[in-house]
Each structure stands twice: as structure tokens, then as C-alpha cells.
Design a protein around this motif. Sequence first.
Motif, PDB file in Angstrom:
ATOM      1  N   ARG A   1     -30.498  -7.172 -11.219  1.00 25.67           N
ATOM      2  CA  ARG A   1     -29.248  -7.295 -10.206  1.00 25.67           C
ATOM      3  C   ARG A   1     -28.535  -6.045 -10.063  1.00 25.67           C
TER       4      ARG A   1
ATOM      5  N   THR B   1     -31.555  -7.744  -4.967  1.00 24.01           N
ATOM      6  CA  THR B   1     -30.413  -8.643  -5.325  1.00 24.01           C
ATOM      7  C   THR B   1     -29.159  -7.949  -5.711  1.00 24.01           C
ATOM      8  N   VAL B   2     -28.227  -7.878  -4.945  1.00 23.12           N
ATOM      9  CA  VAL B   2     -26.788  -7.064  -5.034  1.00 23.12           C
ATOM     10  C   VAL B   2     -25.649  -7.779  -4.552  1.00 23.12           C
ATOM     11  N   ILE B   3     -24.676  -7.668  -5.483  1.00 24.97           N
ATOM     12  CA  ILE B   3     -23.425  -8.332  -4.953  1.00 24.97           C
ATOM     13  C   ILE B   3     -22.275  -7.278  -4.466  1.00 24.97           C
TER      14      ILE B   3
END
Lengths: 198, 377
Positions: free
Chosen positions: A41, A59-61
Motif C-alpha cells: 500500500r 492501492t494508495v491513500i
Amino acid sequence: MKEEFNIISNLIEKNTRVLDVGCGNGDLMKFLQENKTKDIRGLEISKEKVQNCLSKGLTVIEGNAESDLKQFPKSSFDYVILSQTLQAFLNPELVINELLKVGKKVIVTIPNFGYWRVRLQLLFKGTMPVTENLPHEWYNTPNLHMCTIKDFYNFCSTKNIKIYKSIALKKSRISEINKSNLNYKNLDSHLGIFLIES
Amino acid sequence: MNKNIDTKKIIISNPLKLDCGKEINNFPIAYETYGELNSGKSNAILVFHALTGDQYVSGKNPITNKDGWWSYVVGENKPIDTNKFFVICANVIGGCMGSYGPSTINESTGKQIGTDFPIITINDMVNAQYELIKYLEIEKLFAVVGGSMGGMQVLQFVANFPDKAKLAIPIACTSSHSAQNIAFNELGRQAIMADTKWENGFYSNYKLNPDKGLAVARMAAHITYLSEKGLQEKFGRKLQDRDSLRYGFEADFQIESYLRYQGSVFVDRFDANSYLYITRAMDYFDLSKQYKGNLSDAFKKTKTKFFVISFTSDWLYPTSENREIVIALNSIGADVGFVEIESDKGHDSFLLDVPSFLKTLGDYINSTYKIINERRI
């Protein structure tokens, strides 16, 4: 860049859970995904870079390490990586503490302000150093808290942070850092890479 | 408004127990599909519509003759490319586009059900649509996607059916309807119920329609879908077809004229009772309460990948509320990506031409589809 990625990748065991803090455009994430683990992530503060990562299916926030690492449970990642970003935080100590909570192990890489080329600029030119690795001028640099390999080494021992492995990089030459060669490596390396644990 | 709509429809014979305690059976679900289901049935995407949406996601809406409500997102060579994906969208129960709702004719009386229709919830809507997925014999969806109330359905769907979707994309939504959201919905409902032509919900028996009330409801709601900056830039204090103020209550300003128009076209396509029922369902939505106050528990059983999207100028479902979903997912180590898209188009951004949104959404869906398929090989 490639050497740094290789060193980081070699520090990571296969098929583990990894978080890349300040993942930028996701180059390191992609590299690790291809070589080490699918379970990776990212956390990134720039909207544009987050969008670039997501476009690649990573998948990055979008978030800020100083406030958003709290939402991850304790030890929820086998490795947390902070690549050449520590110096850009308002409060690096707080970030290191958060990283050590979230990750079982933490990999921190540091652009070395003690590198002789950097030192010479200040010594002889009398100006703030601008190098390939530190390309910004003093008035537009995102780097608020520059430190040296020796600074970080000492920081870890003062704060009782265990250093598993410390590696110095000069161009593409890789060597280990230890107590006896610390002064020399601090002078002769442009990048320090530390594998640490609380 | 159910005026002899020629739409794809199935009748659900399995009894469905509603949250209100009542049970319904033999009820219709109207739906539309786009693209083709592949032989492995691995390319299906279920799209959930928002409050006033319907099953006509893309192409021409046969009722309004306008483009489908998500034409920017779904269609050939669009971010959700119907050359590649099989897209399904159903009209929610409570709706007025052919699914079971207050304007459905009760066959024994020959009259519309009106407010004898039971109170329904987001949970009920999702459970009803799951029957459609079973009917289409799709074991596992590639993705469930939706904005606003559609996003709430995405969250509820994954909570109810943790192994039925590989990817979930809730957009501009919340896990729990806020006081402000409830307040605006109540304003709309009161406008409808204050219209003397509402007749306690049995207006169709008298060949009436509370169109004034419904138009006011729509006007008020429409303001909440925009942003102050967007409104100011588009309308400012510009006057409508006149050079000076008329010193009266006509629509002097363009914004007034715009809202009146929005209200008037809405009443032609939407049923007032449906507006009451669906806004109620949104107000009752509180996913964390369903899981005893712990939102994370809603997603504990799922391996579904999440991608949460919010918009900077959305004050109806603000980034902070979308972030709560991300935090709940992170706290159980779920696979979640999140981005807040820069836009001054307010809550409506998810329906409009916002290039960075469309690009990110499209690229993400396509690369994830590729990654998931490669993994299987």
C-alpha cells in the motif's frame, strides 16, 4: 534511484505486507510489486501523485503521514518504508514514532547532508548546497529538517531504536555502516539506508 | 412516473423481509444492462443509482429522451467501457421507473399503492437487487460502483454479501446520514406534504399531482448538489432576459430561473411519493449502527478491494465523511485506496465532466481488472 530500490528490495522478505509512506508516483511500489510482494500500500500527500498511482492500479491513500498514520493498527505492516522523505516533515521524530508503531520493521532512507560535496558547497561557496540529490534552492526546498547519516545514527541510539542494518550508498557503491566507519561513511556517501525496529 | 414504461423487468418471487418488519413478494425489479457478459462471467459491474437516478445509466433514457445519468462514466470507450464490461443497473425499490414502489398499481384495487407502500431502507434496496444478480446467474461481480446514495448501496452490498464483488467503489457518500443530510431531506418532504394536492399520498386516486411541492423539494436539493463557488461563477447576480430589476417576485435572476426550470422538469419524470420514500431510506442509513457502532465490523468478512473517492467542494457528503470509511477499512487492514478529487462542481461532480475524476476512475478500474485477471492465470 535504481540502486536504492534494489537495496530496499533486498531488505524485504518475500510476500510480506508493506506500506510505502510518501510513495510519490508509485515507482518503488511497482518495483517491489514485481520483485517482492503483491501486498503493498502507499500513502501520499499530493493529489496528482495519488491519481497517478491509482491509475496504475496501485492501492494508495491520499493523506499526510503526520496525521494519517494513526488510522493503521499497531504492527499492521511487516515493513514500512520512508524513502527520502523524512527531512520534509514538520516533526520527523513524531513520524518515526508513528512508523515504528505501524510497522514491525521500518526502512528509512536519508539524503546525506554530511556528504563531502554538500559540505564543500557551504564551506567554499558559502551558499546552501544544491546537488543532484538535493536539487532545490533554499527558498523553495520542501526539506525542512535535513540531517546527516551520523545524525540519524545518533538519533537511533539516543531514542533506543534498534538498527538492524545500515547501508551507505555512493553513486552505485554499496557498503555497510558501523560504529567504527561512521565518520568516514558520513563524509563519503550521498544516501543512508536504515532498517530499524522499536 | 410508471406511465406504461416499457422496461426490462423481472418479478422477484422470493419473499423479501424488509427492515420495517413487513414482507414483500412477487414484486418487480426494473433494470437495464449494457455491454455483454463474457463467457467466464467475470466482467460484470453493478452500478447503483442515486436518489433521483434510474436504471438508464448510459445511452438515451427512453423516458426523458436525455442522455443516461452517468453517460460520462459508462458507455463505449468511457471510463467504464461497455466494450469490455457488462454493466447492470436496477431501479431501486421505492423508485418510480418500473421497480416496486409507491406508484406501482395494486392489482386488487387497480390503484397506485401510494403511502400504503412500506418504508424501505438502503439494506432492503440492496437485498432486492441481489435477487437480480442471482437471476442473471452471476456468481461474483467484478465491481460494485455508485455515487451518493449509490455509494451507500455499495457499502451495504459489500457488508451484506462480502464475497460477491472483487472491487467496490463508493463515491461521494457516507456510512451514516448526517443531521445536515437529514435536515435537507426533511425540508424536501415537508414541501411535498404541504402541497394540498398531495392528499396524504393518494393523489393519483384524485388525478392530482403535488408538483409544486415536489418542484420546491427538487430546487432546495439542487442547491445542495452545487458549490457556492460554482454557483457564483456560473450565475453570479446575472439577470434573466432583462436589463434591470423588475421590483417583483418573478425570476429576475438567472439562478432563480435555473432552479425553477430544474424543479419543473423534475416533476415530469419523478414521483412525489418515491421522493419521500427514497429520502427516508437515505436518512435511515447508518451502517456503523447496524454493526453496533463499529463500522469496521461491516467489512470484517470481506476481501473486496475498495476505492473511495470524494470531491473537494462537496459539502453534502464531504471528504471527512468519506475518509471515515477509509479509516474504518484501514483499521482492519482492508485493501483500500482513496483520493479527493479537486473540483468546484460540488456534490454533483461525480455526475459531471470532471476530467481528473473520469481519468482516475477509468484507469483504476481498467488496471485493476487487468491485475486481477493476470493473477488468476
